[in-house]
Design an enzyme around this catalytic site. Sequence first.
Site, short mmCIF file in Angstrom:
data_model
loop_
_atom_site.label_atom_id
_atom_site.label_comp_id
_atom_site.label_asym_id
_atom_site.label_seq_id
_atom_site.Cartn_x
_atom_site.Cartn_y
_atom_site.Cartn_z
N GLU A 81 0.73 -1.25 -0.05
CA GLU A 81 -0.01 -0.10 0.14
C GLU A 81 0.62 1.17 -0.20
O GLU A 81 0.43 2.17 -0.62
CB GLU A 81 -1.17 -0.05 1.20
CG GLU A 81 -1.98 -1.04 1.17
CD GLU A 81 -2.67 -1.46 0.00
OE1 GLU A 81 -3.13 -0.39 -0.72
OE2 GLU A 81 -3.19 -2.58 -0.25
N GLU A 132 -0.75 -0.44 -9.67
CA GLU A 132 -0.25 -1.80 -9.33
C GLU A 132 1.32 -2.03 -9.38
O GLU A 132 2.05 -2.59 -8.44
CB GLU A 132 -1.10 -2.96 -9.76
CG GLU A 132 -1.24 -4.36 -9.06
CD GLU A 132 -1.82 -3.91 -7.68
OE1 GLU A 132 -2.17 -3.02 -7.34
OE2 GLU A 132 -1.79 -4.98 -6.82
ZN ZN Z 1 -2.46 -2.82 -4.93
#
Ligand code: ZN
Length: 503
Positions: free
Chosen positions: A265, A294
């Site tokens: 995160e 991502e």
């Molecule tokens: Zn993620």
Amino acid sequence: MSHLSDLKATLAQITHLQEVSQILSWDQQTYMPPGGAEGRSEQMSTISRITHELSTSSDLGRLIDGAEKEVSALEPTSLDAQIVRMVRYDFDLSTKLPTNFVAEVVKTTSMAEHVWMEARRENDFSKFAPWLQKNVDLAKRTVEYYGYDDLPYDALLNLYEPKMKTRDVRVLFDQVRPVVVRLVKAIQERQGSIDGSVLLRSFDESGQEAFSKEVVKTFGYDFNRGRLDRTTHPFATSFGKNDCRITTRYDKNLVQMALMGTMHESGHAMYEQNVGDDLVGTTLAGGCSNSLHESQSRLWENLVGRSKEFWQYFFPKFYAQFPEQLADVDLATLYRAFNQVTPSLIRVEADEVTYNLHIILRFELEQDLLDGKLTVADAPDAWNQKMTDYLGVTPTTDAEGVLQDIHWAMGGMGYFPTYSLGNFVSCQLFEKALEANKDLPIEIASGNFSSLFSWLKENVWTDGRRNFPLEQIRKATGRPLETSPYIKYLTNKFTEIYSLPPI
Ligand code: ZN
């Protein structure tokens, strides 16, 4: 430039509303008492309706028309030209779906989610099947509204990876799948050569929190403009670049969950904390796409957080936090434990090697469902067959198979591939950063992350959403999106860890 300045004023309002909505959602998932649920859902629906009205209004359309004329003489890479281009793209996309269809999707998917939860709990696919059928039908209608040039799936993929094409993604996945399937088979023959049980010992939660915070602070996550809280489902959220928060979850017998989750995160949050100041309030001050976002979380979690160099630096600190648990453990054992590969049935628990096979399976099934090559009734068997072929494990229940993810219940077809694309992008970016600074591994081993941080800031983060994903990848690496850095990284790393013959 009167249209452009009016346009920017409206974009600032839209941005503020989006940020308010994020605050409400963060609060709901962290500190809101259960009694607040009904009121919160009304507040969020009001904010979302106003945001939608503002971002699809004919007034905004006219401002964009006017602004386009005003910026037409500017360089295409100038900030104002890029803002207008992206806002035009967003506007055209968000005005393609009729309002009553959007309402139908919201209503159907919220029911479908509810039924899916029950069906998964009771391991009863027949209960969910009619709702999956409804969602497939909605996806087909969505595709028709958006339109496509080549394949219907393009219209869904485009929602998460603007301008990326299904055919191109297929090529990338076809490159990765056979190599990873071979790698998994080879690793399975060496099962038992790694003992990861150290990570299952009892690690107290306060120690986990302290260590995780120390790690991401060392990476460069700014706690003056962020914070770490607990939630059931971890996430990163941003209320503007100066307030980007992360959450995690703890299990004292699964130490890697909170640690890896926090690193993951923090990658998302550092991206948002470091977008250019010139993008604030323009609706472009966020990540470029799902896969780019991502790529940042995976880069910090996997390429950094599961690397030998990372543990060379952090092992003594980890040991200082947990001397009893690690009394008989050395650096090599810990490094291998964090990189143990075990083919499993559940995507969210998958390791670095097997993860993408779970995604490829879903990507293939989604296209078949959309094209009508696969019926909803046959989906469970098709799922189990691919699990057997790709991962060598077969679900014995649908709860562990076709029912495991929420995505098909919430109407998120087209989303899955972005996870794997993020892995490919992370390796491509890291390889380029390494090319720019050969000492990167030495720096990481000494706890110095500043040059990696600066490289990502300069080549990715600062651009926010100025570019479409494939443009951003080319700008940062000089190359199209490629899988070779990913394949090389995975093969080299795990060949060494498992002492495998050449793959
Ligand atoms: Zn993620």
